[in-house]
Scaffold this active site. Sequence first.
Site, PDB file in Angstrom:
ATOM      1  N   PRO A 373       0.823  -1.204   0.000  1.00 30.20           N
ATOM      2  CA  PRO A 373       0.000   0.000   0.000  1.00 30.20           C
ATOM      3  C   PRO A 373       0.867   1.269   0.000  1.00 30.20           C
ATOM      4  CG  PRO A 373      -0.085  -1.095   2.138  1.00 30.20           C
ATOM      5  CD  PRO A 373       0.655  -2.002   1.217  1.00 30.20           C
ATOM      6  N   PRO A 374       0.254   2.412  -0.269  1.00 27.81           N
ATOM      7  CA  PRO A 374       1.027   3.649  -0.323  1.00 27.81           C
ATOM      8  C   PRO A 374       1.678   3.959   1.026  1.00 27.81           C
ATOM      9  CG  PRO A 374      -1.203   4.003  -1.140  1.00 27.81           C
ATOM     10  CD  PRO A 374      -1.162   2.639  -0.547  1.00 27.81           C
ATOM     11  N   GLY A 375       2.804   4.592   0.956  1.00 31.10           N
ATOM     12  CA  GLY A 375       3.437   5.097   2.173  1.00 31.10           C
ATOM     13  C   GLY A 375       4.169   4.064   2.991  1.00 31.10           C
ATOM     14  N   VAL A 376       4.437   2.874   2.419  1.00 33.68           N
ATOM     15  CA  VAL A 376       5.185   1.883   3.188  1.00 33.68           C
ATOM     16  C   VAL A 376       6.678   1.940   2.876  1.00 33.68           C
ATOM     17  CG1 VAL A 376       3.300   0.272   3.547  1.00 33.68           C
ATOM     18  CG2 VAL A 376       4.696   0.100   1.485  1.00 33.68           C
ATOM     19  N   GLY A 377       7.037   2.885   2.002  1.00 32.99           N
ATOM     20  CA  GLY A 377       8.462   3.086   1.777  1.00 32.99           C
ATOM     21  C   GLY A 377       8.995   2.450   0.519  1.00 32.99           C
ATOM     22  N   LYS A 378       8.126   2.211  -0.469  1.00 33.16           N
ATOM     23  CA  LYS A 378       8.609   1.597  -1.702  1.00 33.16           C
ATOM     24  C   LYS A 378       9.549   2.551  -2.439  1.00 33.16           C
ATOM     25  CE  LYS A 378       4.417   0.919  -3.248  1.00 33.16           C
ATOM     26  NZ  LYS A 378       3.671   1.485  -2.110  1.00 33.16           N
ATOM     27  N   THR A 379       9.069   3.773  -2.588  1.00 31.65           N
ATOM     28  CA  THR A 379       9.904   4.739  -3.301  1.00 31.65           C
ATOM     29  C   THR A 379      11.203   4.999  -2.554  1.00 31.65           C
ATOM     30  OG1 THR A 379       7.858   5.785  -3.960  1.00 31.65           O
ATOM     31  CG2 THR A 379       9.877   7.002  -4.398  1.00 31.65           C
ATOM     32  N   SER A 695     -16.545 -10.397  -0.216  1.00 34.88           N
ATOM     33  CA  SER A 695     -16.120 -10.646   1.162  1.00 34.88           C
ATOM     34  C   SER A 695     -16.940  -9.888   2.191  1.00 34.88           C
ATOM     35  CB  SER A 695     -14.639 -10.322   1.326  1.00 34.88           C
ATOM     36  OG  SER A 695     -14.448  -8.926   1.345  1.00 34.88           O
ATOM     37  N   LYS A 738      -6.457  -6.787   6.020  1.00 34.17           N
ATOM     38  CA  LYS A 738      -7.713  -6.533   6.718  1.00 34.17           C
ATOM     39  C   LYS A 738      -7.515  -6.573   8.225  1.00 34.17           C
ATOM     40  CE  LYS A 738     -10.751  -8.273   3.101  1.00 34.17           C
ATOM     41  NZ  LYS A 738     -11.529  -9.416   2.636  1.00 34.17           N
TER      42      LYS A 738
HETATM   43  P1  ADP Z   1       5.536   4.478  -1.182  1.00 34.50           P
HETATM   44  O1  ADP Z   1       6.472   4.684  -2.293  1.00 34.50           O
HETATM   45  O2  ADP Z   1       5.426   3.042  -0.757  1.00 34.50           O
HETATM   46  O3  ADP Z   1       4.189   5.063  -1.367  1.00 34.50           O
HETATM   47  P2  ADP Z   1       7.250   6.256   0.242  1.00 34.50           P
HETATM   48  O4  ADP Z   1       8.551   5.647  -0.120  1.00 34.50           O
HETATM   49  O5  ADP Z   1       6.817   7.465  -0.456  1.00 34.50           O
HETATM   50  O6  ADP Z   1       6.128   5.177   0.110  1.00 34.50           O
HETATM   51  O7  ADP Z   1       7.249   6.471   1.809  1.00 34.50           O
HETATM   52  C1  ADP Z   1       6.606   7.527   2.442  1.00 34.50           C
HETATM   53  C2  ADP Z   1       7.457   8.074   3.544  1.00 34.50           C
HETATM   54  O8  ADP Z   1       7.547   7.166   4.603  1.00 34.50           O
HETATM   55  C3  ADP Z   1       8.865   8.345   3.127  1.00 34.50           C
HETATM   56  O9  ADP Z   1       9.267   9.545   3.685  1.00 34.50           O
HETATM   57  C4  ADP Z   1       9.645   7.185   3.688  1.00 34.50           C
HETATM   58  O10 ADP Z   1      10.962   7.555   3.942  1.00 34.50           O
HETATM   59  C5  ADP Z   1       8.887   6.869   4.951  1.00 34.50           C
HETATM   60  N1  ADP Z   1       9.030   5.474   5.318  1.00 34.50           N
HETATM   61  C6  ADP Z   1       8.292   4.440   4.888  1.00 34.50           C
HETATM   62  N2  ADP Z   1       8.673   3.281   5.466  1.00 34.50           N
HETATM   63  C7  ADP Z   1       9.684   3.565   6.277  1.00 34.50           C
HETATM   64  C8  ADP Z   1      10.522   2.799   7.154  1.00 34.50           C
HETATM   65  N3  ADP Z   1      10.367   1.466   7.297  1.00 34.50           N
HETATM   66  N4  ADP Z   1      11.466   3.431   7.839  1.00 34.50           N
HETATM   67  C9  ADP Z   1      11.621   4.761   7.709  1.00 34.50           C
HETATM   68  N5  ADP Z   1      10.880   5.543   6.926  1.00 34.50           N
HETATM   69  C10 ADP Z   1       9.915   4.966   6.193  1.00 34.50           C
END
Ligand code: ADP
Length: 809
Positions: A373-379, A695, A738
């Site tokens: 999901p978004p915001g888990v640090g993929k980018t 579901s 979930k």
């Molecule tokens: P995504 O690409 O999955 O949507 P982002 O890479 O944009 O997510 O992450 C959003 C923010 O959360 C970034 O600033 C990222 O550094 C931070 N972040 C996410 N996961 C972690 C983690 N495990 N440890 C430290 N920072 C994290």
Amino acid sequence: MSEETKNVPAPPGPQGPTAESPQVLPILPLRNSVFFPGGVLPLAVGRQKTIALIKDAVRDEKVIGVVTQVRAEDEDPGADGLYTVGTVARIVKLLKMGEDNYSLVVQGISRFRVLEFVQFTPYLEARVELIPEEKPGDDVELEALAINLKKLAREVIEMMPEIPAAATELVESISHPGHLADLIVANIDVSLEEKQRVLEKIDLKERMKLVLELLNRKREILKISSKIDSQVKGEMSKTQREYYLRQQLKAIKEELGELGDDEEEDLEELAERLKKAGLPPEVEKVANKELNRLKTIPTASSEYTVARTYLEWLADLPWQTATEDNLDLENARQVLDADHYDIEKVKKRILEYLAVRKLKNDMRGPILCLVGPPGVGKTSLGQSIARAVGRKFVRLSLGGVRDEAEIRGHRRTYVGALPGRIIQSMKKAGTINPVMMLDEIDKLGSDFRGDPAAALLEVLDPEQNNSFSDHYLDVPYDLSKVMFIATANQLEPIPAPLRDRMEIIELPGYTFDEKMHIAKRHLIPKQLREHGITDEHLELTDAALAKIIVGYTREAGVRNLERRIADVCRAIAVGVASGRTEKRVIDEGDLAEILGPEKFYNEVAERTEITGVATGLAWTPTGGDILFIEATKMPGKGTLTLTGQLGDVMKESAQAALSYVRSKSRSLGIDPSFLEKQDVHIHFPAGAIPKDGPSAGVTIVTALVSLLADIHARGDTAMTGEITLRGQVLPVGGIKEKVLAAHRAGIKRVILPERNRKDIVDVPEQARQELEFVFASHLDEVLTAALDRSPFVPAQAPEVPPTAAEARA
Ligand code: ADP
């Protein structure tokens, strides 16, 4: 008070010394000049002594002796202040110009030498020896010297345009070589001392040689100065000429629509850039051909622009430039650890991936795909990988790309055609081996405009991508050095052939505790830095942080959490910028002031305060969420209304739920004829978001039974599961997401299909510990666990509440 000292060309001189010249002469001191026999000299006279002298001389009709002062500034020179050789002169004109101010003209007669001064006042008088001029006679050397003098004089006169041409005639007319020498030296600008030396040279040949020497020098000086002059002038006129010609050329070319100078210079620069770009031979050939063509196209034509833009692209793209890989795994580990909290499994996979690349000594191989999901640090993981191996990072979003041309570009024949996104990103990267992140690869669409996934396949295929063909470039481009990393929210929509090429790494989302850690270790320090403040200015208490996580955000990742922390930092930064120095401690209670009212508190308990509402769990691309299902009844004819943007599968599952409740109405204590007099309306809030999938079945049934049997659904419980018409509960997907969503929302109990029991291992430890799980294989079990009290009428349900499938994981 000074004598005017300009000599004028004299008429042919007198014929040597005369017998009547007296032996004692009044002496007129001359400043700034040397007077020669045969010369005519106008003088302005102001000195008292000189005036007295002139008056007497004029009265007595006497000749005078003109002698040059050694020092011009000497006001009253005595015997020592005067040279000893002078010129006897006749006063030919005297004019009174004013009180004590006379102008006179004198004519030189012959040389004399002062023997001794015999009078000092009222003016100088000296006994002199007259020096008669030699008769030249038949001396060949003298003649030769005279000829040389005249020739040289002519030359010099010609070189000095300020001297009238008549001077040449004058020189020619003089026959006596001594007079000639005197005349010449009187009229050239040599020093006073040199002139005096000439005056003192009595010997004709010596005098002429000296004058020749002086004249020669003068000529050289004149030559050099004229050369300098002409050089300067020459340069000036050359550049002026060129400028003029260039302007004309430009005007002509413009008229013809051809390349102007500027354009030509531009093209040269472009050619230079192309040379430096290190194009592969076959590309260079294309570029040269295009460059030559460009020179013949009128600049104003659109063809010119097209060709030129194309060449610019070739010049700007990286063809050779590369960064050197750092395959030090320890370094990579440190970078990953520094940037990311936990996600050990993910980091391990990434390190393994890098290790294999290192051993095989190439970066080819399966493409990493980060799913979550978004915001888990993929980018940010992608960025870290780039940083760890020392490569450039570029990101390109594939979300909503439906047209193959977006990947591969348009052919140049299209107006405004450009290369596709891949090539554009390569230009942005500036190196041939960047880490390229292909974002949202699951959002790739396809329609009649071609299949972008097919183009992407070529991009990712190590067998093909060393000669990727972009329609715009029309020459092969080597992508084989690029390290591709894809990201996706969901795995399923990724076209299978693409999925096959990728090594999937899942990032499911974070638990509350993980979020606390990530915030404390990464997000807060990062946001403080970005807002130019430090922990000296702001402290966020744990309680406040917890409240932000629970009350202000509800997400799998930490993107919104980071935004809320940024909001707090911004608020503090404003204070710091306006002069606040003391530290601000932000506690739970301060948040409302900065972030506004809480958004998510107590929602479940509140919503379920009325009957007919049940809490479901939904899987969403953003990581799973809780979902309320509201059922209401109203007098009517038994129609079922469904609202909230439902897909067909969900609608069917609502129908099935209703059928099940009807079939079971008797045992549930519900009036079986309820549908004859009433309408039922089931609403799925967050009506703007499309929902689908089977579901929600168990939740719909629970909401309906709650409504019709008038029993509250439990405020601490959420559920998911597909149903059959017979009341079977079937397994569903996305259990991990979930369950995490339920945990985030503060749910305590989760009802899951029995056949999903095995999926519980994927749920992060912490959530597993804190939740109570109920596994149900039949709706009876669901209803018993989900409602405040059992809905079953006593005949079917024993006194003791069923504990059948309840379990703690
Ligand atoms: P995504 O690409 O999955 O949507 P982002 O890479 O944009 O997510 O992450 C959003 C923010 O959360 C970034 O600033 C990222 O550094 C931070 N972040 C996410 N996961 C972690 C983690 N495990 N440890 C430290 N920072 C994290």
